[in-house]
Design an enzyme around this catalytic site. Structure first.
Site, PDB file in Angstrom:
ATOM      1  N   GLU A   1      23.499  37.396  47.330  1.00 29.03           N
ATOM      2  CA  GLU A   1      24.650  38.163  47.163  1.00 29.03           C
ATOM      3  C   GLU A   1      25.847  37.765  48.015  1.00 29.03           C
ATOM      4  O   GLU A   1      26.933  37.687  47.572  1.00 29.03           O
ATOM      5  CB  GLU A   1      24.505  39.638  47.304  1.00 29.03           C
ATOM      6  CG  GLU A   1      23.332  40.307  46.412  1.00 29.03           C
ATOM      7  CD  GLU A   1      23.741  39.921  44.885  1.00 29.03           C
ATOM      8  OE1 GLU A   1      25.097  40.395  44.623  1.00 29.03           O
ATOM      9  OE2 GLU A   1      23.029  39.758  44.164  1.00 29.03           O
TER      10      GLU A   1
ATOM     11  N   TRP B   1      38.995  42.712  28.865  1.00 28.99           N
ATOM     12  CA  TRP B   1      38.422  42.900  30.469  1.00 28.99           C
ATOM     13  C   TRP B   1      39.412  43.312  31.455  1.00 28.99           C
ATOM     14  O   TRP B   1      39.302  43.762  32.584  1.00 28.99           O
ATOM     15  CB  TRP B   1      37.375  41.720  30.658  1.00 28.99           C
ATOM     16  CG  TRP B   1      38.391  40.268  30.819  1.00 28.99           C
ATOM     17  CD1 TRP B   1      38.599  39.636  29.603  1.00 28.99           C
ATOM     18  CD2 TRP B   1      39.126  39.632  31.710  1.00 28.99           C
ATOM     19  NE1 TRP B   1      39.312  38.383  30.012  1.00 28.99           N
ATOM     20  CE2 TRP B   1      39.513  38.523  31.295  1.00 28.99           C
ATOM     21  CE3 TRP B   1      39.130  39.945  33.252  1.00 28.99           C
ATOM     22  CZ2 TRP B   1      40.228  37.641  32.106  1.00 28.99           C
ATOM     23  CZ3 TRP B   1      39.890  39.112  33.714  1.00 28.99           C
ATOM     24  CH2 TRP B   1      40.425  37.934  33.382  1.00 28.99           C
TER      25      TRP B   1
ATOM     26  N   TRP C   1      34.025  40.997  36.713  1.00 30.21           N
ATOM     27  CA  TRP C   1      34.506  41.409  35.161  1.00 30.21           C
ATOM     28  C   TRP C   1      34.518  40.392  34.609  1.00 30.21           C
ATOM     29  O   TRP C   1      33.807  40.516  32.888  1.00 30.21           O
ATOM     30  CB  TRP C   1      36.068  41.892  35.326  1.00 30.21           C
ATOM     31  CG  TRP C   1      35.882  43.281  35.454  1.00 30.21           C
ATOM     32  CD1 TRP C   1      36.264  43.942  36.842  1.00 30.21           C
ATOM     33  CD2 TRP C   1      35.762  44.342  34.756  1.00 30.21           C
ATOM     34  NE1 TRP C   1      35.908  45.188  36.513  1.00 30.21           N
ATOM     35  CE2 TRP C   1      35.799  45.547  35.267  1.00 30.21           C
ATOM     36  CE3 TRP C   1      35.405  44.218  33.336  1.00 30.21           C
ATOM     37  CZ2 TRP C   1      35.878  46.913  34.728  1.00 30.21           C
ATOM     38  CZ3 TRP C   1      35.530  45.662  32.875  1.00 30.21           C
ATOM     39  CH2 TRP C   1      35.513  46.796  33.430  1.00 30.21           C
TER      40      TRP C   1
ATOM     41  N   ASN D   1      26.739  48.434  42.327  1.00 28.82           N
ATOM     42  CA  ASN D   1      26.861  47.193  41.656  1.00 28.82           C
ATOM     43  C   ASN D   1      26.096  47.295  40.081  1.00 28.82           C
ATOM     44  O   ASN D   1      26.743  46.611  39.204  1.00 28.82           O
ATOM     45  CB  ASN D   1      26.115  46.042  42.483  1.00 28.82           C
ATOM     46  CG  ASN D   1      26.648  44.802  41.955  1.00 28.82           C
ATOM     47  OD1 ASN D   1      27.977  44.315  41.930  1.00 28.82           O
ATOM     48  ND2 ASN D   1      25.637  43.939  41.687  1.00 28.82           N
TER      49      ASN D   1
ATOM     50  N   TRP E   1      27.021  34.529  46.327  1.00 26.73           N
ATOM     51  CA  TRP E   1      27.723  34.866  45.287  1.00 26.73           C
ATOM     52  C   TRP E   1      29.155  35.320  45.563  1.00 26.73           C
ATOM     53  O   TRP E   1      30.116  34.708  45.057  1.00 26.73           O
ATOM     54  CB  TRP E   1      27.373  36.289  44.478  1.00 26.73           C
ATOM     55  CG  TRP E   1      26.218  36.070  43.278  1.00 26.73           C
ATOM     56  CD1 TRP E   1      25.113  36.125  43.475  1.00 26.73           C
ATOM     57  CD2 TRP E   1      26.330  35.315  41.957  1.00 26.73           C
ATOM     58  NE1 TRP E   1      24.465  35.795  42.161  1.00 26.73           N
ATOM     59  CE2 TRP E   1      25.476  35.619  41.347  1.00 26.73           C
ATOM     60  CE3 TRP E   1      27.831  34.802  41.326  1.00 26.73           C
ATOM     61  CZ2 TRP E   1      25.176  35.000  40.016  1.00 26.73           C
ATOM     62  CZ3 TRP E   1      27.716  34.531  40.124  1.00 26.73           C
ATOM     63  CH2 TRP E   1      26.369  34.365  39.566  1.00 26.73           C
TER      64      TRP E   1
ATOM     65  N   TRP F   1      40.529  41.307  21.311  1.00 23.17           N
ATOM     66  CA  TRP F   1      40.451  42.559  21.839  1.00 23.17           C
ATOM     67  C   TRP F   1      41.402  43.614  21.074  1.00 23.17           C
ATOM     68  O   TRP F   1      42.164  43.550  20.528  1.00 23.17           O
ATOM     69  CB  TRP F   1      41.087  42.611  23.347  1.00 23.17           C
ATOM     70  CG  TRP F   1      40.434  41.409  24.190  1.00 23.17           C
ATOM     71  CD1 TRP F   1      40.996  40.135  24.637  1.00 23.17           C
ATOM     72  CD2 TRP F   1      39.121  41.297  24.614  1.00 23.17           C
ATOM     73  NE1 TRP F   1      40.147  39.373  25.467  1.00 23.17           N
ATOM     74  CE2 TRP F   1      38.793  40.089  25.432  1.00 23.17           C
ATOM     75  CE3 TRP F   1      37.805  42.141  24.473  1.00 23.17           C
ATOM     76  CZ2 TRP F   1      37.793  39.691  25.956  1.00 23.17           C
ATOM     77  CZ3 TRP F   1      36.782  41.661  25.106  1.00 23.17           C
ATOM     78  CH2 TRP F   1      36.548  40.772  25.853  1.00 23.17           C
TER      79      TRP F   1
END
Length: 478
Positions: A279, A364, A387, A346, A282, A311
């Site tokens: 993590e 988004w 996102w 998360n 990441w 969208w």
């Protein structure tokens, strides 16, 4: 020669590269810029600004122990930063300014302009790698480009860590007292409401509090991290993200705490430690993406063909999602957690993001902006990366046809309904079978004070699949 340490997202004295280098170069004073207009441009949350100010007050006290006075200057946006910093330098006979690098296109442009302006006045500019393990541009593919897939990026990071593990920087010794008084740190800034005392109590300020939270996690929880991190009713995550975002903790400190809990290993040994270090990587990956692909700092999709997704403009559905009244209990519980605590688990960040972008087919960027306006750990790279992953528009993104079902996610990761009962108390009387989907009880038996789902999950899934499937995969102009 007098040195200036300009603090930004590095509000600590321990393991602070720029502070250490400044103090080893000469007598040092510190500076922090309060920039409310810039914070508003970046959609920074009121609770995040409050957290920064509370940590800044703690930092001023610890700097005082090193005899480093902290100056606080106000300038609305970063456009005024070169002039304000130059004025401080002239007032205090500063010969060099020291900073830790920040990432994002606005941050890079700010630093370029400040460095150039100071250079015209023969004031040196020194910037350092500090909030990452590796300099962006140093972890590249064989063809010399930035990685677009996390697993490949991680593999190279592991190879580098084996040969060159980054070590924390020592805390500087106290310098000779300065004939300068520190400025008071503001307790609040116009335009940013002070959050509740309950929220503040969840996030105590200062390095000592951050170190205690890290030590407790490493001692008591990291071993179980892989198995418990996805269950929001359990204390399975570190909840260190706010401290990392503000720089009250460094990633090096986190890495070494994890290694100490795993006999020095980062890719073998305890699965919980390995998963948590992944993590951290990441987080590193998404900051490298900011540098390698600056369009993501400009509200652009990483996968440019997804700019053509049709969208929906659905303000009432967006508001229902924002306010936690979608009729899907796990979604509503997560959104209420965010609004009350400044933080969201998360796993639930992914679930609510997929619901907004796939089931509601809402852009988004609406979700990214709403999160930044409420997150105490708001971080451009991590928030944008998350996102775009969830909406299938980003690097290493979830395939567009992988759409989390919020009911099955709820059944799997909150099987007893404990998390839902806490945040959606109007459902507290339901049993663990019915609480995940009260609408299935039918009109007579469903709770009267809880809304029905605002969307049909199966039909909305098909709508999303069709919207993405129709993309022609040709890139739109950058």
């Amino acid at each position: 020669m007098q040195q200036l340490m300009w603090f930004r997202s590095d509000l600590r004295i321990q393991d602070n590269t720029a502070l250490s280098r400044a103090m080893s170069s000469g007598a040092t004073i510190a500076l922090y810029l309060v920039t409310p207009g810039q914070w508003q441009r970046h959609d920074d949350a009121a609770c995040k600004v409050d957290f920064w100010l509370r940590n800044l007050a703690q930092l001023s006290q610890t700097l005082a122990e090193l005899n480093v006075p902290l100056l606080v200057r106000h300038c609305d946006t970063w456009e005024q930063a070169p002039g304000v910093i130059a004025e401080v330098c002239h007032q205090h006979n500063i010969s060099a300014v020291h900073v830790n690098d920040e990432y994002g296109i606005n941050e890079s442009q700010r630093d370029h302009h400040v460095a150039a302006y100071l250079g015209q006045q023969t004031i040196a500019w020194h910037n350092y790698l500090d909030q990452l393990f590796f300099q962006p541009g140093s972890v590249l593919t064989r063809s010399g480009t930035y990685f677009q897939v996390y697993s490949q990026f991680r593999k190279v990071c592991y190879e580098r860590l084996h040969s060159a593990l980054p070590s924390p920087v020592g805390t500087p010794r106290a310098q000779t007292p300065q004939a300068l008084t520190a400025d008071p740190v503001p307790q609040a800034v116009d335009g940013f409401e002070t959050p509740s005392s309950e929220l503040q109590a969840l996030w105590p300020a200062g390095e000592q509090a951050a170190q205690q939270r890290l030590a407790r996690f490493a001692d008591e929880q990291i071993t179980f991290y892989q198995n418990e991190r996805d269950f929001p009713a359990l204390p399975g995550t570190s909840q260190l993200s706010a401290y990392l975002a503000a720089g009250v903790l460094s990633p090096r400190q986190c890495l070494h705490a994890a290694l100490a809990a795993n006999q020095g290993e980062f890719d073998s040994g305890n699965p919980g430690v390995i998963t948590w270090i992944n993590e951290l990587l990441w987080r590193e990956f998404y900051k490298h993406i900011l540098v390698g692909y600056p369009r993501v700092s400009r509200h652009r999709a990483f996968r440019l063909e997804t700019e053509a997704v049709p969208w929906r403009h659905a303000p009432q559905e967006l508001a229902a999602w924002q306010e936690g009244r979608t009729g899907l209990p796990i979604i509503d519980a997560a959104m209420r957690q965010l609004r009350e605590t400044g933080w969201m688990h998360n796993r639930l960040r992914m679930v609510v993001a997929m619901f907004l972008t796939k089931n509601l087919l809402i852009d988004w960027r609406e979700g990214e902006r709403f999160f930044m306006r409420h997150l105490i750990d708001g971080d451009l790279a991590a928030n944008n990366g998350g996102w775009q992953w969830s909406s299938s528009t980003g690097t290493d993104a979830a395939p567009y046809f992988r759409i989390f079902n919020p009911i099955s996610q709820s059944q799997k990761f909150d099987p007893e309904g404990r998390f839902i009962r806490h945040w959606v108390p109007e459902l507290a009387g339901l049993n663990k079978r019915d609480i995940h989907d009260p609408s299935a009880l039918g009109g007579l038996f469903a709770p009267a004070n809880y809304p029905r789902p605002i969307v049909d999950l199966a039909r909305s899934r098909e709508r999303a699949l069709a919207a993405f499937k129709n993309l022609d995969n040709s890139e739109v102009p950058a």
